[in-house]
Design a protein around this motif. Structure first.
Motif, PDB file in Angstrom:
ATOM      1  N   LEU A  47       0.578  -0.959   0.066  1.00  0.00           N
ATOM      2  CA  LEU A  47       0.057  -0.316  -0.514  1.00  0.00           C
ATOM      3  C   LEU A  47       0.812   1.315   0.286  1.00  0.00           C
ATOM      4  O   LEU A  47       0.474   1.937  -0.514  1.00  0.00           O
ATOM      5  CB  LEU A  47      -0.950   0.273   1.291  1.00  0.00           C
ATOM      6  N   GLY A  48       2.069   1.316   0.761  1.00  0.00           N
ATOM      7  CA  GLY A  48       2.748   2.058   0.738  1.00  0.00           C
ATOM      8  C   GLY A  48       3.217   2.508  -0.498  1.00  0.00           C
ATOM      9  O   GLY A  48       3.838   3.963  -0.885  1.00  0.00           O
ATOM     10  N   GLU A  49       3.809   1.572  -1.666  1.00  0.00           N
ATOM     11  CA  GLU A  49       4.270   2.044  -2.282  1.00  0.00           C
ATOM     12  C   GLU A  49       3.576   2.374  -3.326  1.00  0.00           C
ATOM     13  O   GLU A  49       3.763   3.292  -4.073  1.00  0.00           O
ATOM     14  CB  GLU A  49       4.820   1.260  -3.185  1.00  0.00           C
ATOM     15  N   ILE A  50       1.908   2.106  -3.453  1.00  0.00           N
ATOM     16  CA  ILE A  50       1.208   2.805  -4.517  1.00  0.00           C
ATOM     17  C   ILE A  50       0.759   3.913  -4.009  1.00  0.00           C
ATOM     18  O   ILE A  50       1.072   5.004  -4.354  1.00  0.00           O
ATOM     19  CB  ILE A  50      -0.210   2.020  -3.945  1.00  0.00           C
ATOM     20  N   ALA A  51       1.203   4.410  -2.589  1.00  0.00           N
ATOM     21  CA  ALA A  51       0.453   5.807  -1.875  1.00  0.00           C
ATOM     22  C   ALA A  51       1.806   6.585  -2.472  1.00  0.00           C
ATOM     23  O   ALA A  51       1.296   7.551  -2.863  1.00  0.00           O
ATOM     24  CB  ALA A  51       0.110   5.193  -0.343  1.00  0.00           C
ATOM     25  N   ALA A  52       2.791   6.422  -2.095  1.00  0.00           N
ATOM     26  CA  ALA A  52       3.986   7.104  -2.552  1.00  0.00           C
ATOM     27  C   ALA A  52       3.877   8.091  -3.843  1.00  0.00           C
ATOM     28  O   ALA A  52       4.442   8.507  -3.843  1.00  0.00           O
ATOM     29  CB  ALA A  52       5.803   5.900  -2.333  1.00  0.00           C
ATOM     30  N   THR A  53       3.536   6.700  -5.353  1.00  0.00           N
ATOM     31  CA  THR A  53       4.140   6.792  -6.636  1.00  0.00           C
ATOM     32  C   THR A  53       2.593   7.834  -6.408  1.00  0.00           C
ATOM     33  O   THR A  53       2.472   8.644  -7.306  1.00  0.00           O
ATOM     34  CB  THR A  53       3.297   5.538  -6.784  1.00  0.00           C
ATOM     35  N   ALA A  54       1.643   7.227  -6.048  1.00  0.00           N
ATOM     36  CA  ALA A  54      -0.103   8.779  -5.900  1.00  0.00           C
ATOM     37  C   ALA A  54       0.651  10.519  -5.729  1.00  0.00           C
ATOM     38  O   ALA A  54       0.361  11.038  -6.044  1.00  0.00           O
ATOM     39  CB  ALA A  54      -0.980   8.378  -5.767  1.00  0.00           C
ATOM     40  N   ALA A  55       1.554  10.200  -4.796  1.00  0.00           N
ATOM     41  CA  ALA A  55       1.872  11.264  -3.567  1.00  0.00           C
ATOM     42  C   ALA A  55       3.235  12.310  -5.066  1.00  0.00           C
ATOM     43  O   ALA A  55       3.298  13.201  -4.857  1.00  0.00           O
ATOM     44  CB  ALA A  55       2.645  11.251  -2.367  1.00  0.00           C
ATOM     45  N   PHE A  56       3.688  11.081  -5.704  1.00  0.00           N
ATOM     46  CA  PHE A  56       4.737  11.542  -6.481  1.00  0.00           C
ATOM     47  C   PHE A  56       3.998  12.333  -7.492  1.00  0.00           C
ATOM     48  O   PHE A  56       4.589  13.313  -8.071  1.00  0.00           O
ATOM     49  CB  PHE A  56       6.188  10.801  -6.964  1.00  0.00           C
ATOM     50  N   LEU A  57       2.906  11.605  -8.033  1.00  0.00           N
ATOM     51  CA  LEU A  57       2.287  12.307  -9.574  1.00  0.00           C
ATOM     52  C   LEU A  57       1.944  13.806  -9.198  1.00  0.00           C
ATOM     53  O   LEU A  57       1.439  14.279  -9.476  1.00  0.00           O
ATOM     54  CB  LEU A  57       1.479  11.766  -9.809  1.00  0.00           C
ATOM     55  N   LEU A  58       1.493  13.713  -7.598  1.00  0.00           N
ATOM     56  CA  LEU A  58       1.077  15.316  -7.680  1.00  0.00           C
ATOM     57  C   LEU A  58       1.566  16.077  -6.989  1.00  0.00           C
ATOM     58  O   LEU A  58       1.594  17.231  -6.835  1.00  0.00           O
ATOM     59  CB  LEU A  58      -0.355  15.013  -5.821  1.00  0.00           C
ATOM     60  N   SER A  59       3.698  15.817  -6.942  1.00  0.00           N
ATOM     61  CA  SER A  59       4.241  15.977  -6.684  1.00  0.00           C
ATOM     62  C   SER A  59       4.732  17.290  -7.686  1.00  0.00           C
ATOM     63  O   SER A  59       4.262  17.356  -9.088  1.00  0.00           O
ATOM     64  CB  SER A  59       5.012  15.618  -5.633  1.00  0.00           C
ATOM     65  N   ASP A  60       5.419  18.389  -7.608  1.00  0.00           N
ATOM     66  CA  ASP A  60       5.975  19.466  -8.585  1.00  0.00           C
ATOM     67  C   ASP A  60       7.079  18.148  -9.452  1.00  0.00           C
ATOM     68  O   ASP A  60       7.647  18.764 -10.004  1.00  0.00           O
ATOM     69  CB  ASP A  60       7.284  20.301  -7.194  1.00  0.00           C
ATOM     70  N   ASN A  61       7.785  17.400  -8.697  1.00  0.00           N
ATOM     71  CA  ASN A  61       8.826  16.768  -9.158  1.00  0.00           C
ATOM     72  C   ASN A  61       8.167  15.545  -9.887  1.00  0.00           C
ATOM     73  O   ASN A  61       8.467  15.327 -11.108  1.00  0.00           O
ATOM     74  CB  ASN A  61       9.326  15.077  -8.287  1.00  0.00           C
ATOM     75  N   ALA A  62       6.905  15.737  -9.872  1.00  0.00           N
ATOM     76  CA  ALA A  62       6.391  15.063 -11.425  1.00  0.00           C
ATOM     77  C   ALA A  62       5.039  16.391 -12.512  1.00  0.00           C
ATOM     78  O   ALA A  62       4.742  16.107 -13.351  1.00  0.00           O
ATOM     79  CB  ALA A  62       5.079  14.169 -11.461  1.00  0.00           C
ATOM     80  N   GLY A  63       6.144  17.470 -12.789  1.00  0.00           N
ATOM     81  CA  GLY A  63       5.187  18.722 -13.038  1.00  0.00           C
ATOM     82  C   GLY A  63       5.066  18.923 -14.412  1.00  0.00           C
ATOM     83  O   GLY A  63       4.329  19.090 -14.574  1.00  0.00           O
ATOM     84  N   TYR A  64       5.825  18.115 -15.175  1.00  0.00           N
ATOM     85  CA  TYR A  64       5.910  17.561 -16.663  1.00  0.00           C
ATOM     86  C   TYR A  64       5.575  16.277 -17.432  1.00  0.00           C
ATOM     87  O   TYR A  64       5.319  15.775 -18.352  1.00  0.00           O
ATOM     88  CB  TYR A  64       7.712  18.133 -17.593  1.00  0.00           C
ATOM     89  N   ILE A  65       4.860  15.848 -15.646  1.00  0.00           N
ATOM     90  CA  ILE A  65       3.823  14.525 -16.500  1.00  0.00           C
ATOM     91  C   ILE A  65       1.963  14.650 -16.105  1.00  0.00           C
ATOM     92  O   ILE A  65       1.732  14.763 -15.244  1.00  0.00           O
ATOM     93  CB  ILE A  65       4.143  13.469 -15.656  1.00  0.00           C
ATOM     94  N   THR A  66       1.473  15.132 -17.084  1.00  0.00           N
ATOM     95  CA  THR A  66       0.219  15.313 -17.014  1.00  0.00           C
ATOM     96  C   THR A  66      -0.733  13.999 -18.452  1.00  0.00           C
ATOM     97  O   THR A  66       0.250  13.709 -19.818  1.00  0.00           O
ATOM     98  CB  THR A  66      -0.138  16.244 -17.245  1.00  0.00           C
ATOM     99  N   GLY A  67      -1.714  13.325 -17.916  1.00  0.00           N
ATOM    100  CA  GLY A  67      -2.673  12.895 -19.890  1.00  0.00           C
ATOM    101  C   GLY A  67      -2.325  11.630 -19.239  1.00  0.00           C
ATOM    102  O   GLY A  67      -2.289  10.837 -20.529  1.00  0.00           O
ATOM    103  N   GLN A  68      -1.129  11.000 -18.560  1.00  0.00           N
ATOM    104  CA  GLN A  68      -0.644   9.719 -18.688  1.00  0.00           C
ATOM    105  C   GLN A  68      -1.219   9.071 -18.013  1.00  0.00           C
ATOM    106  O   GLN A  68      -1.863   9.102 -16.590  1.00  0.00           O
ATOM    107  CB  GLN A  68       1.215  10.055 -18.038  1.00  0.00           C
TER     108      GLN A  68
END
Length: 259
Positions: A225-246
């Motif tokens: 569960l923690g792996e899935i949650a961390a991935t979701a948090a990454f996608l929300l973060s500025d570190n994923a700022g150039y990832i969208t529509g994926q």
């Protein structure tokens, strides 16, 4: 500086609760919703606001967004989580045996449920939960995020979106989220507002996991569960700022299709 504000739905347990805990650890102020009182209890534990409500009820989603804006005046992140989808086909009588096995995670030639017996009501109910809930949430929060000049949404989808399986029939509807996220990205990317889908495979809170099922996964284990949650948090973060529509698959390489 005020903390970022996140909404998480179906947050009472499972992936939703794990995402709430992960975001709290990263400094988010939380507003959580679920049909049971569990999200209220978790929100109290994490210092946030909890609301009883369902993602299938537009009025509940409106109340959730309004309460968030009333308390915080902003919405920086949303995790659209819905929980399980298996009840729809089973309730329609099409799946007397919907047991998940290793072969059924791929293709089992001996597994022949009555796919055509899934009722219109079951399909409509599943669409309402799995797809329309995310669209309705986006409709509510997109104007807020555009005015802010930033924001991110993650829709918790399912590994079956790119590779359908008879044992999870109505989950094929989640494929619609792939297209919707692309449309959302096209429309709102210029405003700094992003949307991505996260497609988990088997996760370690699934009570019926068997050796047969784990044997079908190249990584030979369920996801944490923690792996899935961390991935979701990454996608929300500025570190994923150039990832969208994926649509990001996190399934231990269980899916055999190449997207």
């Amino acid at each position: 500086m005020a903390p970022p504000v996140a909404i998480v739905t179906a947050a009472g347990r499972g992936i939703g609760a794990a995402c709430a805990r992960e975001l709290a650890g990263r400094g988010y102020a939380l507003v959580l919703m679920s049909p049971s009182g569990a999200s209220v209890t978790l929100a109290e534990e994490l210092g946030g606001l909890g609301i009883n409500g369902s993602v299938t009820e537009p009025a509940d989603l409106e109340r959730l967004v309004s309460a968030t804006l009333e308390r915080h005046g902003r919405i920086d992140a949303v995790i659209n989580n819905t929980g399980r989808h298996g009840q729809f086909a089973t309730a329609s009588g099409a799946y007397d045996d919907d047991t998940v096995t290793g072969p059924r995670l791929g293709y089992d030639p001996d597994y022949a449920p009555n796919l055509m017996a899934i009722t219109d009501d079951a399909w409509h109910d599943a669409f309402d939960m799995l797809v329309l809930s995310a669209i309705r949430m986006a409709r509510l929060v997109a104007p807020v995020m555009v005015e802010q000049g930033h924001g991110a949404l993650v829709n918790i989808s399912d590994m079956t979106a790119p590779q359908p399986r008879l044992v999870y029939p109505v989950a094929v509807l989640r494929r619609a989220l792939d297209g919707f996220a692309k449309l959302f990205a096209d429309r709102y990317g210029r405003h700094g507002v992003r949307m991505n889908n996260l497609l988990p495979g088997l996760v370690d809170n699934y009570e019926e996991t068997t050796d047969s099922m784990l044997g079908a996964i190249p990584m030979a284990r369920a996801g944490a569960l923690g792996e899935i949650a961390a991935t979701a948090a990454f996608l929300l973060s500025d570190n994923a700022g150039y990832i969208t529509g994926q649509s990001i698959v996190a399934d231990g390489a269980l899916n055999r299709a190449i997207r």
